[in-house]
Design an enzyme around this catalytic site. Structure first.
Site: not given
Ligand code: ADP
Ligand code: MG
Length: 425
Positions: A36, A197, A353, A376
């Site tokens: 960053r 989620k 992230g 975000g």
């Molecule tokens: P990003 O930071 O890229 O936006 P998110 O924060 O939405 O992604 O999601 C990342 C998390 O999702 C990770 O901690 C990962 O472990 C979790 N994750 C991915 N697939 C699964 C799964 N099948 N069951 C539980 N958690 C999951």
């Molecule tokens: Mg995340």
């Protein structure tokens, strides 16, 4: 969306307040990832090169309006000093006579960093008096903190109403790349959405389903979609109250003729931990006591086929619990596949992230078209919302015929290397 940028501002000899996003991870008082800080260097270097007096400001962590010594910006200033090759002192506080004095003593081509803005609760409240004090330091306002642009705070919105506001180079690039995805993507356009989620990504899915040609769903998120299709997911992470929403997204995709790829085989584990028992099975055969933790090989193959001719790809969210090496195969393979798509000239943009961490772990970051610095903020942007920190920046007047993008504005010789004006996109 075309905003005036630092290139349009007259900054020589002026005091320029630059909101940067220096919210970096720290460990034992050391910066562990300076991406960053590096991302804002083009703007800082440009301003210093123009002979501006640069007042940098950022938040760090969540001190919630109280001074926390562990969240002081000194380690950041030290790293910035090293990267710039010139001293950037940090004030003891964002406010106060000492800071007013330090700003007064600043000479052309010099920079200082204000102490963590969030040591003052007024920052996040967008307090008008606090914004006024920050504005009193400067003649011009520049926002290069895309990662904070979805928040209406004193340093992102309040101050921008008191000084002429311009976008920094990073802000300019984020807006250009993300707007292109929504307004004019090279087709086929595919989105890969994974992560934990559905609830956090529903609005993005709602918007993207009307923009993309292919929608690839994986990660924990996909489990709720499997439920929507009538497949049981055992003990897997899933949001039962989101099943109707998932069904709605699938129906919208079908109506829009969007190809949806969901897992057909999955890696299931007894527990979501290291060293647990796991195996790959068809997605419709998940037993009650197992957790889905990754996509299977067949799914990966299907996803790659669906993405093979995509000319634009947006990726957010890992396809499995990638923090555990045995469950990281799907995520790592997609990351490598997308890097090779980008090598072939496709525009590949990544936000989030954890997805970025998965890319960096494999040393692939340089090969992607764009890695958004704001997780975000980039998601909210792709929801189709106008970010408050972007909305307050000045629009380029309609009669200014030279748009932001690939065309030069006659002043481009002043553009620092790496400032990015569309990159490989
Ligand atoms: P990003 O930071 O890229 O936006 P998110 O924060 O939405 O992604 O999601 C990342 C998390 O999702 C990770 O901690 C990962 O472990 C979790 N994750 C991915 N697939 C699964 C799964 N099948 N069951 C539980 N958690 C999951
Ligand atoms: Mg995340």
């Amino acid at each position: 969306m075309d905003k005036l940028t630092v290139r349009d501002a007259d900054v020589a000899g002026k005091r320029v307040f630059v909101r940067v996003d220096f919210n970096v991870p720290l460990e034992d008082g050391k910066v562990t990832d300076d991406s960053r800080i590096r991302a804002s260097l083009p703007t800082i270097r440009y301003l210093l090169g123009q002979g501006a007096r640069v007042i940098l400001a950022s938040h760090l962590g969540r001190p919630d309006g109280k001074v926390q010594d562990g969240l002081r910006l000194r380690p950041v200033a030290e790293r910035l000093t090293m990267l710039l090759g010139r001293n950037v002192p940090v004030t003891g506080d964002a406010l106060g006579v000492g800071t007013v004095d330090a700003v007064k003593r600043l000479r052309n081509g010099e920079a200082l960093l204000l102490e963590n803005l969030r040591f003052h609760a007024e920052e996040e409240k967008n307090d008008p008096e606090f914004a006024k004090q920050l504005a009193s330091y400067a003649d011009v306002y520049v926002n290069d903190a895309f990662g904070t642009a979805h928040r209406a705070h004193a340093s992102t919105v309040g101050i921008a109403k008191l000084l002429p506001p311009y976008a920094g180079f990073l802000m300019e690039r984020e807006i250009a790349v993300l707007s292109r995805l929504l307004e004019d993507p090279a087709r086929p356009f595919a989105a890969i959405v994974g992560g934990a989620k559905v609830s956090g990504k529903l609005k993005v899915l709602d918007n993207l389903v009307n923009k993309v040609d292919v929608l690839v769903l994986g990660g924990g998120m996909a489990n709720t979609f499997l439920l929507a299709q009538g497949t049981s997911v055992g003990k897997s992470l899933a949001e039962h109250d989101m099943v109707d929403e998932a069904r709605r997204v699938l129906a919208a995709a079908e109506k829009a003729g969007v190809k949806v790829i969901l897992p057909i085989d999955v890696v299931v584990a007894k527990e979501v931990t290291r060293g647990t028992e796991y195996k790959t099975i068809p997605a419709e055969k998940v037993l009650a006591s197992w957790h889905i933790v990754d996509i299977g090989k067949e799914t990966l193959g299907r996803m790659q086929d669906a993405l093979a001719d995509a000319r634009t790809v947006f990726w957010n969210g890992p396809l499995g619990v990638f923090e555990i090496p045995s469950f990281a195969h799907g995520t790592k393979a997609i990351a490598r596949f997308l890097a090779s798509r980008a090598d072939d000239g496709a525009t590949v943009v990544v936000g989030g992230g954890d997805s970025i961490a998965a890319i960096q772990q494999q040393g692939l970051a340089e090969r992607f078209t764009h890695i958004s610095t704001g997780g975000g903020a980039s998601l909210e942007f792709l929801e189709g919302r106008e970010l408050p920190g972007v909305a307050v920046l000045q629009d380029r007047p309609a009669d200014d015929t030279e748009p932001t993008g690939s065309k030069s504005r006659g002043k481009t010789e002043a553009t620092p290397a790496g400032a990015g004006r569309g990159g490989r996109a």
